[in-house]
Design a protein around this motif. Structure first.
Motif, mmCIF file in Angstrom:
data_model
loop_
_atom_site.group_PDB
_atom_site.id
_atom_site.type_symbol
_atom_site.label_atom_id
_atom_site.label_comp_id
_atom_site.label_asym_id
_atom_site.label_seq_id
_atom_site.Cartn_x
_atom_site.Cartn_y
_atom_site.Cartn_z
ATOM 1 N N ALA A 1 0.844 -1.208 0.000
ATOM 2 C CA ALA A 1 0.000 0.000 0.000
ATOM 3 C C ALA A 1 0.868 1.243 0.000
ATOM 4 N N ALA A 2 0.261 2.362 -0.382
ATOM 5 C CA ALA A 2 0.908 3.657 -0.224
ATOM 6 C C ALA A 2 0.863 4.059 1.242
ATOM 7 N N ARG A 3 1.708 4.989 1.619
ATOM 8 C CA ARG A 3 1.743 5.474 3.001
ATOM 9 C C ARG A 3 0.403 6.112 3.376
ATOM 10 N N ASN A 4 0.066 6.047 4.640
ATOM 11 C CA ASN A 4 -1.151 6.661 5.199
ATOM 12 C C ASN A 4 -2.440 6.032 4.673
ATOM 13 N N HIS A 5 -2.380 4.795 4.221
ATOM 14 C CA HIS A 5 -3.614 4.161 3.752
ATOM 15 C C HIS A 5 -4.574 3.983 4.935
ATOM 16 N N PRO A 6 -5.860 4.318 4.770
ATOM 17 C CA PRO A 6 -6.787 4.282 5.909
ATOM 18 C C PRO A 6 -6.980 2.905 6.523
ATOM 19 N N ILE A 7 -6.917 1.843 5.728
ATOM 20 C CA ILE A 7 -7.061 0.506 6.300
ATOM 21 C C ILE A 7 -5.847 0.150 7.138
ATOM 22 N N VAL A 8 -4.657 0.477 6.642
ATOM 23 C CA VAL A 8 -3.439 0.196 7.406
ATOM 24 C C VAL A 8 -3.434 1.013 8.693
ATOM 25 N N GLU A 9 -3.880 2.256 8.607
ATOM 26 C CA GLU A 9 -3.990 3.081 9.812
ATOM 27 C C GLU A 9 -4.953 2.453 10.809
ATOM 28 N N ARG A 10 -6.094 1.971 10.335
ATOM 29 C CA ARG A 10 -7.104 1.395 11.228
ATOM 30 C C ARG A 10 -6.589 0.123 11.906
ATOM 31 N N VAL A 11 -5.934 -0.750 11.146
ATOM 32 C CA VAL A 11 -5.456 -1.988 11.768
ATOM 33 C C VAL A 11 -4.333 -1.701 12.746
ATOM 34 N N LEU A 12 -3.487 -0.707 12.451
ATOM 35 C CA LEU A 12 -2.438 -0.331 13.395
ATOM 36 C C LEU A 12 -3.053 0.168 14.701
ATOM 37 N N LEU A 13 -4.071 1.002 14.608
ATOM 38 C CA LEU A 13 -4.728 1.525 15.815
ATOM 39 C C LEU A 13 -5.489 0.426 16.550
ATOM 40 N N ASN A 14 -6.172 -0.440 15.807
ATOM 41 C CA ASN A 14 -6.913 -1.525 16.453
ATOM 42 C C ASN A 14 -5.972 -2.497 17.162
ATOM 43 N N ALA A 15 -4.849 -2.824 16.527
ATOM 44 C CA ALA A 15 -3.874 -3.711 17.156
ATOM 45 C C ALA A 15 -3.280 -3.052 18.398
#
Length: 285
Positions: free
Chosen positions: A190-204
């Motif tokens: 993914a590109a940086r700051n992707h919303p799904i990657v952000e969400r999984v990082l926060l959820n984890a």
């Protein structure tokens, strides 16, 4: 499928079943959009990233899997290998104390690799691949032409304890009582700051911050479980979910995970150490 009409008890909780059905419907009904929306109209850095917690104890068979990707350096890709210390330093530098503490709460190397990949791809963008995945030589350039998240779907059969071939489970309507659909954490592109990657990082991070009487389950805390849940949350919020991510139906043509590796027979395999305290030691290959 109506599980109430099935004499067998559904092995999944209601939330788990809903999540599995969401993945099934999304994957089997996925259609490539005609054009990419503006926020994803960007190229992904050609960074290929690996993690192994202790590189002084890198098994030779795992090293050979990692080395299979080096041929891509001739095509302009940059390969990076992180261990626990360098991953922690990356998280400290780019994300700060809270995220370092969450990383420290990962009690097994597989959890650390999960948490680090979310951190790295969110901050830098690029391509994370597990260290036991073997590259087959097919071009991957097209995966970097836009900023969408690229993931491979998985399907596991509880009754046979085996993975289902993507050729079988991506067909519209394909389903059986014991099948569980989810998204794998490798590859993560993914590109940086992707919303799904952000969400999984926060959820984890939130999951790792919880006070628990016992060690948390690996998959649900940092692995495919929390990744799939995070995708479900974002997709339900998006007006154009097909433009948020690309489903890699044919990833096996590009790379496969090598199963018969030395570390899978001992506590370095999270399946044998799930919810158990892990202590690194000199282990033979």
């Amino acid at each position: 499928m109506n599980f109430e009409q099935n004499s067998k008890k559904d092995p999944l909780s209601k939330n788990e079943r809903e999540r599995s059905n969401f993945v099934k419907e999304f994957v089997q009904g996925y259609k490539e959009p005609n054009q990419i929306i503006k926020i994803y109209d960007t190229q992904i850095p050609k960074h290929i990233v690996h993690f192994w917690d202790d590189l002084t104890q890198l098994p030779q068979d795992v090293k050979e899997c990692m080395e299979s990707w080096r041929i891509l350096e001739k095509s302009g890709f940059e390969l990076q290998v992180f261990d626990e210390n360098s991953a922690r330093e990356f998280i400290k530098t780019h994300l700060g104390h809270r995220f370092v503490e969450a990383f420290n709460n990962c009690y097994h190397p597989s959890m650390k690799s999960d948490y680090f990949r979310y951190s790295y791809i969110f901050v830098k963008g690029g391509f994370y691949i597990d260290s036991d995945d073997v590259y087959h030589g097919k071009s991957i350039d097209h995966l970097f032409n836009d900023g969408r998240l690229k993931l491979q779907p998985f399907c596991y059969d509880i009754e046979t304890s085996q993975m289902i071939s993507s050729f079988d489970f991506i067909k519209p309507g394909a389903n059986k009582w014991g099948w569980i659909f989810y998204f794998n954490t490798t590859p993560l592109i993914a590109a940086r700051n992707h919303p799904i990657v952000e969400r999984v990082l926060l959820n984890a991070t939130l999951a790792l911050e919880q006070d628990q009487k016992e060690l948390p389950e690996v998959q649900a805390t940092t692995g495919p479980g929390i990744l799939t849940t995070s995708i479900q949350e974002i997709i339900f919020e998006e007006k154009h979910p097909e433009e948020t991510m690309l489903v890699l139906h044919d990833w096996d043509n590009i790379s496969t995970s090598k199963w018969h590796l030395s570390y899978r027979n001992d506590k370095r395999n999270w399946r044998l150490s799930n919810q158990q305290i892990y202590k690194s030691s000199k282990l033979t290959d």
